[in-house]
Scaffold this motif. Structure first.
Motif, PDB file in Angstrom:
ATOM      1  N   GLU A 279       0.812  -1.219   0.000  1.00 11.82           N
ATOM      2  CA  GLU A 279       0.000   0.000   0.000  1.00 11.82           C
ATOM      3  C   GLU A 279       0.850   1.276   0.000  1.00 11.82           C
ATOM      4  O   GLU A 279       0.319   2.385   0.091  1.00 11.82           O
ATOM      5  CB  GLU A 279      -0.917   0.004   1.223  1.00 11.82           C
ATOM      6  CG  GLU A 279      -1.861  -1.181   1.259  1.00 11.82           C
ATOM      7  CD  GLU A 279      -2.612  -1.303   2.583  1.00 11.82           C
ATOM      8  OE1 GLU A 279      -2.538  -0.375   3.400  1.00 11.82           O
ATOM      9  OE2 GLU A 279      -3.246  -2.338   2.781  1.00 11.82           O
ATOM     10  N   LEU A 280       2.169   1.121  -0.126  1.00  7.64           N
ATOM     11  CA  LEU A 280       3.077   2.257   0.031  1.00  7.64           C
ATOM     12  C   LEU A 280       2.859   3.363  -0.990  1.00  7.64           C
ATOM     13  O   LEU A 280       2.778   4.540  -0.628  1.00  7.64           O
ATOM     14  CB  LEU A 280       4.533   1.769  -0.025  1.00  7.64           C
ATOM     15  CG  LEU A 280       5.601   2.851   0.120  1.00  7.64           C
ATOM     16  CD1 LEU A 280       5.459   3.596   1.445  1.00  7.64           C
ATOM     17  CD2 LEU A 280       6.981   2.233  -0.010  1.00  7.64           C
ATOM     18  N   MET A 281       2.763   3.026  -2.261  1.00  3.87           N
ATOM     19  CA  MET A 281       2.627   4.064  -3.291  1.00  3.87           C
ATOM     20  C   MET A 281       1.345   4.876  -3.100  1.00  3.87           C
ATOM     21  O   MET A 281       1.354   6.099  -3.264  1.00  3.87           O
ATOM     22  CB  MET A 281       2.673   3.457  -4.691  1.00  3.87           C
ATOM     23  CG  MET A 281       4.033   2.972  -5.084  1.00  3.87           C
ATOM     24  SD  MET A 281       5.238   4.297  -5.193  1.00  3.87           S
ATOM     25  CE  MET A 281       6.391   3.583  -6.330  1.00  3.87           C
ATOM     26  N   ILE A 282       0.262   4.218  -2.732  1.00  2.29           N
ATOM     27  CA  ILE A 282      -1.004   4.928  -2.488  1.00  2.29           C
ATOM     28  C   ILE A 282      -0.850   5.846  -1.282  1.00  2.29           C
ATOM     29  O   ILE A 282      -1.289   6.998  -1.306  1.00  2.29           O
ATOM     30  CB  ILE A 282      -2.162   3.929  -2.285  1.00  2.29           C
ATOM     31  CG1 ILE A 282      -2.417   3.167  -3.587  1.00  2.29           C
ATOM     32  CG2 ILE A 282      -3.416   4.621  -1.798  1.00  2.29           C
ATOM     33  CD1 ILE A 282      -3.309   1.950  -3.436  1.00  2.29           C
ATOM     34  N   PHE A 283      -0.204   5.340  -0.227  1.00  3.92           N
ATOM     35  CA  PHE A 283       0.023   6.159   0.962  1.00  3.92           C
ATOM     36  C   PHE A 283       0.840   7.402   0.598  1.00  3.92           C
ATOM     37  O   PHE A 283       0.500   8.520   0.989  1.00  3.92           O
ATOM     38  CB  PHE A 283       0.741   5.357   2.052  1.00  3.92           C
ATOM     39  CG  PHE A 283       1.060   6.190   3.262  1.00  3.92           C
ATOM     40  CD1 PHE A 283       0.144   6.307   4.295  1.00  3.92           C
ATOM     41  CD2 PHE A 283       2.261   6.881   3.356  1.00  3.92           C
ATOM     42  CE1 PHE A 283       0.420   7.095   5.403  1.00  3.92           C
ATOM     43  CE2 PHE A 283       2.556   7.679   4.455  1.00  3.92           C
ATOM     44  CZ  PHE A 283       1.633   7.790   5.484  1.00  3.92           C
ATOM     45  N   LEU A 284       1.938   7.204  -0.147  1.00  6.28           N
ATOM     46  CA  LEU A 284       2.805   8.323  -0.514  1.00  6.28           C
ATOM     47  C   LEU A 284       2.079   9.337  -1.383  1.00  6.28           C
ATOM     48  O   LEU A 284       2.228  10.548  -1.188  1.00  6.28           O
ATOM     49  CB  LEU A 284       4.059   7.810  -1.219  1.00  6.28           C
ATOM     50  CG  LEU A 284       5.031   7.014  -0.348  1.00  6.28           C
ATOM     51  CD1 LEU A 284       6.134   6.400  -1.192  1.00  6.28           C
ATOM     52  CD2 LEU A 284       5.605   7.875   0.765  1.00  6.28           C
ATOM     53  N   GLU A 285       1.301   8.854  -2.325  1.00  7.53           N
ATOM     54  CA  GLU A 285       0.535   9.757  -3.188  1.00  7.53           C
ATOM     55  C   GLU A 285      -0.372  10.655  -2.351  1.00  7.53           C
ATOM     56  O   GLU A 285      -0.420  11.875  -2.555  1.00  7.53           O
ATOM     57  CB  GLU A 285      -0.283   8.938  -4.184  1.00  7.53           C
ATOM     58  CG  GLU A 285      -0.952   9.753  -5.248  1.00  7.53           C
ATOM     59  CD  GLU A 285      -1.622   8.893  -6.309  1.00  7.53           C
ATOM     60  OE1 GLU A 285      -2.072   9.474  -7.299  1.00  7.53           O
ATOM     61  OE2 GLU A 285      -1.704   7.658  -6.157  1.00  7.53           O
ATOM     62  N   ASN A 286      -1.071  10.076  -1.393  1.00 10.49           N
ATOM     63  CA  ASN A 286      -1.948  10.858  -0.520  1.00 10.49           C
ATOM     64  C   ASN A 286      -1.152  11.797   0.387  1.00 10.49           C
ATOM     65  O   ASN A 286      -1.548  12.944   0.603  1.00 10.49           O
ATOM     66  CB  ASN A 286      -2.829   9.930   0.323  1.00 10.49           C
ATOM     67  CG  ASN A 286      -3.863   9.213  -0.520  1.00 10.49           C
ATOM     68  OD1 ASN A 286      -4.323   9.730  -1.533  1.00 10.49           O
ATOM     69  ND2 ASN A 286      -4.211   8.008  -0.126  1.00 10.49           N
ATOM     70  N   TYR A 287      -0.029  11.313   0.892  1.00 10.46           N
ATOM     71  CA  TYR A 287       0.795  12.133   1.776  1.00 10.46           C
ATOM     72  C   TYR A 287       1.343  13.356   1.030  1.00 10.46           C
ATOM     73  O   TYR A 287       1.318  14.475   1.552  1.00 10.46           O
ATOM     74  CB  TYR A 287       1.934  11.310   2.370  1.00 10.46           C
ATOM     75  CG  TYR A 287       2.710  12.058   3.423  1.00 10.46           C
ATOM     76  CD1 TYR A 287       2.191  12.218   4.702  1.00 10.46           C
ATOM     77  CD2 TYR A 287       3.932  12.651   3.134  1.00 10.46           C
ATOM     78  CE1 TYR A 287       2.886  12.927   5.672  1.00 10.46           C
ATOM     79  CE2 TYR A 287       4.628  13.366   4.089  1.00 10.46           C
ATOM     80  CZ  TYR A 287       4.096  13.500   5.354  1.00 10.46           C
ATOM     81  OH  TYR A 287       4.787  14.212   6.313  1.00 10.46           O
ATOM     82  N   PHE A 288       1.817  13.150  -0.192  1.00 13.60           N
ATOM     83  CA  PHE A 288       2.368  14.256  -0.982  1.00 13.60           C
ATOM     84  C   PHE A 288       1.306  15.293  -1.345  1.00 13.60           C
ATOM     85  O   PHE A 288       1.629  16.449  -1.601  1.00 13.60           O
ATOM     86  CB  PHE A 288       3.056  13.741  -2.243  1.00 13.60           C
ATOM     87  CG  PHE A 288       4.274  12.891  -1.983  1.00 13.60           C
ATOM     88  CD1 PHE A 288       5.035  13.043  -0.826  1.00 13.60           C
ATOM     89  CD2 PHE A 288       4.656  11.925  -2.892  1.00 13.60           C
ATOM     90  CE1 PHE A 288       6.160  12.262  -0.589  1.00 13.60           C
ATOM     91  CE2 PHE A 288       5.777  11.136  -2.672  1.00 13.60           C
ATOM     92  CZ  PHE A 288       6.532  11.312  -1.519  1.00 13.60           C
ATOM     93  N   LYS A 289       0.046  14.901  -1.360  1.00 13.41           N
ATOM     94  CA  LYS A 289      -1.034  15.866  -1.607  1.00 13.41           C
ATOM     95  C   LYS A 289      -1.261  16.759  -0.389  1.00 13.41           C
ATOM     96  O   LYS A 289      -1.722  17.882  -0.516  1.00 13.41           O
ATOM     97  CB  LYS A 289      -2.338  15.132  -1.950  1.00 13.41           C
ATOM     98  CG  LYS A 289      -2.326  14.502  -3.330  1.00 13.41           C
ATOM     99  CD  LYS A 289      -3.603  13.725  -3.583  1.00 13.41           C
ATOM    100  CE  LYS A 289      -3.544  13.006  -4.922  1.00 13.41           C
ATOM    101  NZ  LYS A 289      -4.706  12.122  -5.133  1.00 13.41           N
ATOM    102  N   GLN A 290      -0.933  16.239   0.791  1.00 13.72           N
ATOM    103  CA  GLN A 290      -1.168  16.970   2.034  1.00 13.72           C
ATOM    104  C   GLN A 290       0.050  17.754   2.516  1.00 13.72           C
ATOM    105  O   GLN A 290      -0.094  18.788   3.171  1.00 13.72           O
ATOM    106  CB  GLN A 290      -1.577  16.008   3.147  1.00 13.72           C
ATOM    107  CG  GLN A 290      -2.863  15.277   2.876  1.00 13.72           C
ATOM    108  CD  GLN A 290      -3.094  14.181   3.897  1.00 13.72           C
ATOM    109  OE1 GLN A 290      -2.518  14.171   4.967  1.00 13.72           O
ATOM    110  NE2 GLN A 290      -3.952  13.236   3.563  1.00 13.72           N
ATOM    111  N   GLU A 291       1.248  17.236   2.228  1.00 13.34           N
ATOM    112  CA  GLU A 291       2.480  17.828   2.749  1.00 13.34           C
ATOM    113  C   GLU A 291       3.450  18.132   1.618  1.00 13.34           C
ATOM    114  O   GLU A 291       3.571  17.361   0.673  1.00 13.34           O
ATOM    115  CB  GLU A 291       3.163  16.876   3.742  1.00 13.34           C
ATOM    116  CG  GLU A 291       2.356  16.576   4.983  1.00 13.34           C
ATOM    117  CD  GLU A 291       2.233  17.762   5.938  1.00 13.34           C
ATOM    118  OE1 GLU A 291       3.043  18.722   5.840  1.00 13.34           O
ATOM    119  OE2 GLU A 291       1.324  17.731   6.775  1.00 13.34           O
ATOM    120  N   LEU A 292       4.173  19.214   1.760  1.00  8.77           N
ATOM    121  CA  LEU A 292       5.204  19.580   0.802  1.00  8.77           C
ATOM    122  C   LEU A 292       6.490  18.847   1.202  1.00  8.77           C
ATOM    123  O   LEU A 292       7.026  19.061   2.291  1.00  8.77           O
ATOM    124  CB  LEU A 292       5.413  21.092   0.817  1.00  8.77           C
ATOM    125  CG  LEU A 292       6.383  21.667  -0.194  1.00  8.77           C
ATOM    126  CD1 LEU A 292       5.956  21.303  -1.626  1.00  8.77           C
ATOM    127  CD2 LEU A 292       6.468  23.174  -0.044  1.00  8.77           C
TER     128      LEU A 292
END
Length: 138
Positions: A36-49
């Protein structure tokens, strides 16, 4: 200022750590299932710079790549394809798991708590990131 994210990539679980916005302090973020890492990172990058991604580079004591290096190289290639705008740096991750386990002992965690492999992965990522920050300041 954007954050720096460290990834301690594993076959089953991946530990993540992140800096504060001033890039001074490394803190454990979480551990996620690698599937699930890529999905997690995609969402995280939308929230944090996040400006830089540190990915652990597993090596043997003699400096040669470890058994898991091929798996991690594939992840790095996939990551760069999905997030080409992210600056990726590889960092030596030798001893991070041992240091993580020792920090759990030093922190007074019970034997049962020290068996939590997800926590070890998160602490390992934090150690990688803090080591990077320390070297960057020298």
């Amino acid at each position: 200022m954007p954050r720096i994210l460290a990834i301690d990539y594993g076959q089953k679980r991946t530990g993540l750590a992140v800096t504060d916005e001033l890039q001074i302090i490394a803190s454990g973020l979480t551990t996620v299932a690698t599937s699930e890492l890529m999905i997690f990172l995609e969402n995280y990058f939308k929230q944090e710079l996040v400006s830089k991604i540190l990915i652990g580079e597993p090596k043997q004591m003699n400096g040669l790549p470890s058994q898991s290096a091929e798996m991690i190289e594939k992840f790095v290639a996939d990551f760069k394809l999905k997030f080409p705008e992210k600056d990726v740096a590889r960092v030596d991750e030798r001893f991070t798991s041992k240091l993580a386990f020792q920090s759990m002992i030093d922190g007074g965690l019970s034997k049962k708590q020290r068996q939590n492999k997800a926590l070890i992965d998160e602490i390992s990522a934090t150690i990688m990131l803090q080591d990077y920050l320390t070297r960057k300041m020298i």
